[in-house]
Design an enzyme around this catalytic site. Sequence first.
Site: not given
Ligand code: PGA
Length: 248
Positions: A96, A163
């Site tokens: 992450h 992401e």
């Molecule tokens: P968010 O976070 O949906 O609050 O943008 C996503 C994540 O960090 O996995």
Amino acid sequence: MKNFLIVANWKMQLSYKQTLMYTQEITNALEQEAHAATIVICPSFESLTEVKNIIKGSCLDLGAQDCSTHQKGPYTGQVQAQSLADIGCSYCIIGHHEARQQGQTDYQIARKAHNLLTVGITPILCLGESQKSPDFLGEITKQLDHFLSLSAVSLQHLAIAYEPAWSIGTGLLPSPEHIEQVFGHISNLFVGAGSSFKLAFLYGGSVDSNSIKVLRSIPHLSGLLIGSATLDSQKFKNIVRSCITNYL
Ligand code: PGA
């Protein structure tokens, strides 16, 4: 199609007691919806065992937010992949952006993936550009370098969560074309490396029930990794409903 994957990353937003209360609330709220998609909740380490007891018999699955790069040994404060499997986790988030910011390297993340696959847990490998840049595909290629040298047991499952850092918690989303381009690029990298993983492509970053209508046009999207919007049971339920309506 039951396997649209909705992964809720609760990060360190809730205390132990709050996590257990919220898990009970969400288990009741999603009783109907959960049958139509795979919904994975990822609370923090200390609540995994008790959360597993609460969701037993429901259609919710359990995931962890990280694991050690080591299988066992003198590593104070770290958590074995084997322990996560013993508790009953089916998934584990690795790489992450927030963990990468603490110094985790691509090599360490690949070792975590290896440890998880060894004990039968599906890694949810997060990647994405750290900032808006024309070379976003180059950064993603680099993030996968070590991973692609892992020898996968034939047809092991792997979820890849794209992401981009600039989208996490900001309300900003890349266009569907941008996301599909990333999925296509990653797919080509795996094919090029002769990898036999069964891939599921997830998107994460500022997902809420409104953005799902936009995200539905992405051909290879097979799931979502969601943070803050899953911390409110009504919002979480709306997201799941919206996914079911749009994808199933
Ligand atoms: P968010 O976070 O949906 O609050 O943008 C996503 C994540 O960090 O996995």
